[in-house]
Each structure stands twice: as C-alpha cells, then as structure tokens.
Write an enzyme that holds these catalytic residues in place. Structure first.
Site, PDB file in Angstrom:
ATOM      1  N   ASP A   8      -3.081  14.130   1.880  1.00 26.84           N
ATOM      2  CA  ASP A   8      -1.931  14.961   1.495  1.00 26.84           C
ATOM      3  C   ASP A   8      -0.774  14.904   2.503  1.00 26.84           C
ATOM      4  OD1 ASP A   8      -2.954  16.440  -1.040  1.00 26.84           O
ATOM      5  OD2 ASP A   8      -4.618  16.558   0.375  1.00 26.84           O
ATOM      6  N   ASN A  84      -3.036  13.011  -7.137  1.00 23.39           N
ATOM      7  CA  ASN A  84      -2.384  13.441  -8.381  1.00 23.39           C
ATOM      8  C   ASN A  84      -0.865  13.314  -8.280  1.00 23.39           C
ATOM      9  OD1 ASN A  84      -2.873  15.622  -6.485  1.00 23.39           O
ATOM     10  ND2 ASN A  84      -1.850  16.936  -7.950  1.00 23.39           N
ATOM     11  N   HIS A  85      -0.327  13.433  -7.053  1.00 22.48           N
ATOM     12  CA  HIS A  85       1.125  13.333  -6.899  1.00 22.48           C
ATOM     13  C   HIS A  85       1.615  11.897  -6.967  1.00 22.48           C
ATOM     14  CE1 HIS A  85       2.958  17.242  -5.927  1.00 22.48           C
ATOM     15  NE2 HIS A  85       1.700  17.588  -5.758  1.00 22.48           N
ATOM     16  N   HIS A 200      -6.568  16.873  -1.573  1.00 23.09           N
ATOM     17  CA  HIS A 200      -6.091  17.701  -2.682  1.00 23.09           C
ATOM     18  C   HIS A 200      -5.917  19.161  -2.258  1.00 23.09           C
ATOM     19  CE1 HIS A 200      -4.742  18.410  -6.656  1.00 23.09           C
ATOM     20  NE2 HIS A 200      -5.796  19.034  -7.107  1.00 23.09           N
ATOM     21  N   HIS A 202      -4.865  21.697   0.359  1.00 26.26           N
ATOM     22  CA  HIS A 202      -3.944  21.509   1.472  1.00 26.26           C
ATOM     23  C   HIS A 202      -4.306  22.271   2.741  1.00 26.26           C
ATOM     24  CE1 HIS A 202      -0.371  19.794  -1.014  1.00 26.26           C
ATOM     25  NE2 HIS A 202      -1.442  19.036  -1.035  1.00 26.26           N
TER      26      HIS A 202
HETATM   27 MN   LIG Z   1      -1.425  17.112  -2.293  1.00 25.89          MN
END
Ligand SMILES: [Mn+2]
Length: 416
Positions: A8, A84-85, A200, A202
C-alpha cells in the site's frame, strides 16, 4: 533469508487534492527502499497498491522507476502483485511495464509462461501460475480478487516446500470492526505457507496462525485520518492519544520486524462544544501543540453555527494544510461537500476512474470490470443451469438481481 515486505505505497496519491502529497507518498517509499538496502535484504515483496491508480501519470511512474532501480542496482529482486487500486483489466498494466524494464516480477495467474532468474511458471488448468523463487523458498501470490474469484484461486496457491503467500485482501480475523471494511477471506481458507505477506489493510497488523505470521505492514504514508500520527479529543477536557506508526517489515527467517519510516504528521482533531467562541479557544489551544509542517483533519461539533472560514484561516496560519468538517449538534447535515472517496466504494471509484478517461476501449474495460465485480458471467451460467432443472423461481430471482445491478450502474453513469 531476509526480505522486505512493503504494501500500500499508493504512489501518485494527491491526498486532499494536494499535488505535494503525492511527493510525500513517493518520499516515504524511497526512504523505505533505502532502509531495506542498508539492511541487505535478499529480496523485496510489494503486496499490492504500489500505485494509487491503475494508470499512473509520468511523474508517478518516474518515482516508481527511481525507487525500484535502487533495489535493482543492489541486486535485490522485487516480487509484486497488483492491488485493488492499481490492478488493470487491460492487456498491459503499469506493473507489466516495470516488469519489462526488469524492475520487478509480477506474481500470479497469467496466460503466458514466464521463466527468468527469479521466476518460474507452473501450469494450472488452462493458465500459468508465475511464482518467485529464492533459493529453496517459493514466493506465491496473485493480484487482488473478488471474494468468489478467491474461492477458485486460493486452492491453486500452494507449494510443496517452503513458501511465502502474497495477497492483497482483507482477512476476516484481522480486519478491525471499526474499519468498516468488508472481508474477502477467512484464515481457514488460506493454503499452507511459512509467511503470509499481505496488503490492503492500511494499519500495521500482525496475526499469528500457529507458528506462522500473517502480516499487513500497513501503508507507507498516512492514507486517511484513521492513520493519524496523533488524535486529539477536546470535549470537556483535552485528551490526546498516540496514533499509528507507518513503515514496512523486514522479515528474517519468516519472523517480521516492523521498521518505522518518518512521515509528515497528520493530526485528527475532534472538538465538541456548546458555543462557537469555545470552539475557537479550544482549537487555538490544540494548534499550539502541533508541528507547523503537519496536516490537520478537524471535526467540530457545536450547538451554534461556527465560522468555518475563520477556523480554516486559523489553521492555515500555523499548518501546512487543514480540512475542517463541521457538524451542528442534533442536525444531521454536514457543511462540507462529501468527497467521492467517502461516497463511493472501492469498486465504484475504480469504475469512475476508467469512465473518466473516456474512449471505446475504456467503455469495454468498464463493462469487463462490472462483469467481474458482479460475477455476471457465472451468474448467467447458473441461470442457464437452473433453467434446465426447471426452477423458474430462481431464474426470476436472478433476473431481479441483474436488474438491481443494472440500476446501480446506471446511477453511477449518471453521476459521470
Ligand atoms: Mn491500499
């Protein structure tokens, strides 16, 4: 064996619409990489969301290339999965570009066989599972998946020997209830591995499963006010609570050690008062306790209407940036316009991102994404099967569901 576990990173995130925030995110990653190099790790893992968007701008790509090149120069291979981003349903993603530049290895299910110094492929059904190899350890993983895709994908992610499993998903037993985040899988669904390198979530989280660790290093920068460096609550009296530490993990013999990286302070400030003069007094008092380089996210609850502009000016006189949210007591209206991030869920944000780029290709991508998200193809097959069995009721039910889906998508398109 020693490796760095990052997740992340969100390169390119212009938080609060501030371009310089993207630089903060880039610096956090560059510092993390520097530490990993000085720690002489054997390899590095990026457990998804290296980028904030699947289509990073040139500056963001350049930041990624700079940071990853430093690892390459030190002969530290990088294994990565898309989150996912930043996952892409296009033929070539930003990760594939970095892979072609020799800067990282993309793990997961692919159409083509990939062989290299640090990767190998095994055939699974009609595709290949591309996995990382370091001595006798396999690094297995796949990009972010929906819950129903995971049920099919997880059983394929197994190894005969020592292994690390890399995923970008929320594990039910680790997710905080107050995070208001859904979960994708439970611990008992996980295949055997010696270390679970997750992304995922954070916030930094570590969970022991028997003797093994399942770890979320957390995002490398402060992604929202839940990840503040300090929390202030000023109701009757002032209370202060330490916030989250940001960083990544150095893992030695499958045991993680959290390494903190310096980030800009982000303060979450809540003020609750009857009178607006009290709000101003309390806010000034808090302002004198915090660093001028910081960002403040301020929530004010007051029985009177406050002068938001004055409060913002007070904040900006002392701080780098501030966000002021005001809520009048017992009145359920927020004076500030709700941001997209708060309004839409992750899937809807992704869809918006694709549609905003425009063009036929992106419309196709958007349709693919909707199909993938709602698993329309498999639902259609299910409907077909049920028809054969003659269960008309279920068919009707599915039709209703499909209509629901269409309705939702239409609303979203309307917004665009
Ligand atoms: Mn993230």
């Amino acid at each position: 064996m020693k490796f760095a576990h990052f997740a992340d990173v969100h390169l390119g995130y212009e938080q609060y619409n501030l371009p310089w925030r993207a630089e903060d995110f880039a610096n956090a990653f560059k510092n993390a990489v520097k530490i990993a190099i000085s720690e002489k790790v054997d390899f590095a893992i990026i457990a998804g969301d290296l980028f904030h968007r699947s289509v990073p701008n040139p500056k963001t790509l350049n930041d990624a290339i700079e940071a990853l090149s430093a690892l390459k120069e030190n002969e530290i291979p990088v294994f990565a999965i898309e989150g996912n981003h930043d996952k892409s349903i296009r033929e070539m993603s930003a990760y594939n570009l970095l892979e072609n530049l020799g800067l990282l290895n993309v793990l997961g299910l692919r159409k083509e066989r990939i062989e290299g110094d640090n990767v190998t492929s095994v055939r699974v059904e009609n595709v290949y599972l591309v996995k990382g190899v370091y001595k006798d350890v396999e690094i297995i993983g796949d990009k972010h998946r929906t819950r129903w895709q995971l049920e099919k994908v997880l059983p394929l992610m197994k190894s005969d020997g020592k292994s690390i499993l890399v995923l970008h998903q929320a594990v039910k037993e680790v997710v905080d209830v107050d995070l208001e985040m859904g979960w994708d899988l439970t611990i008992d669904q996980l295949p055997e591995a010696d270390y679970y390198a997750f992304g995922h979530v954070h916030l930094h989280r570590e969970k022991k499963i028997g003797e093994r660790y399942l770890v979320y290093p957390g995002s490398t920068e402060r992604y929202d006010s839940r990840e503040a460096s300090s929390f202030f609550f000023y109701g009757e009296k002032l209370e202060k609570r330490e916030g989250e530490r940001k960083g990544f993990c150095i893992v030695e013999n499958f045991k993680p050690r959290f390494v903190e990286i310096e980030t800009r302070d982000l303060y979450a400030i809540s003020i609750d008062s009857e009178k607006k003069v009290e709000v101003e007094k309390k806010f000034l008092e808090v302002l004198h306790m915090i660093k001028s380089s910081a960002i403040a996210v301020v929530k004010i609850i007051c029985s009177e209407t406050i002068d938001s502009k004055k409060i913002l000016e007070m904040a900006l006189n002392r701080l780098k940036h501030a966000e002021i949210n005001f809520k009048r007591r017992e009145v359920e209206t927020i004076s500030k316009f709700v941001s997209e991030n708060e309004f839409f869920n992750e899937f809807e944000m992704k869809l918006l991102e694709i549609l905003r780029e425009g063009g036929d290709v992106n419309i196709k991508s958007a349709i693919e994404l909707v199909k993938e998200h709602f698993s329309i193809e498999s639902e259609a097959k299910a409907v077909e099967a049920k028809t054969i069995e003659g269960k008309e009721e279920l068919v009707q039910e599915r039709r209703e569901e499909r209509k629901e889906v269409k309705k939702r998508v239409k609303t979203l398109l309307d917004f665009v």
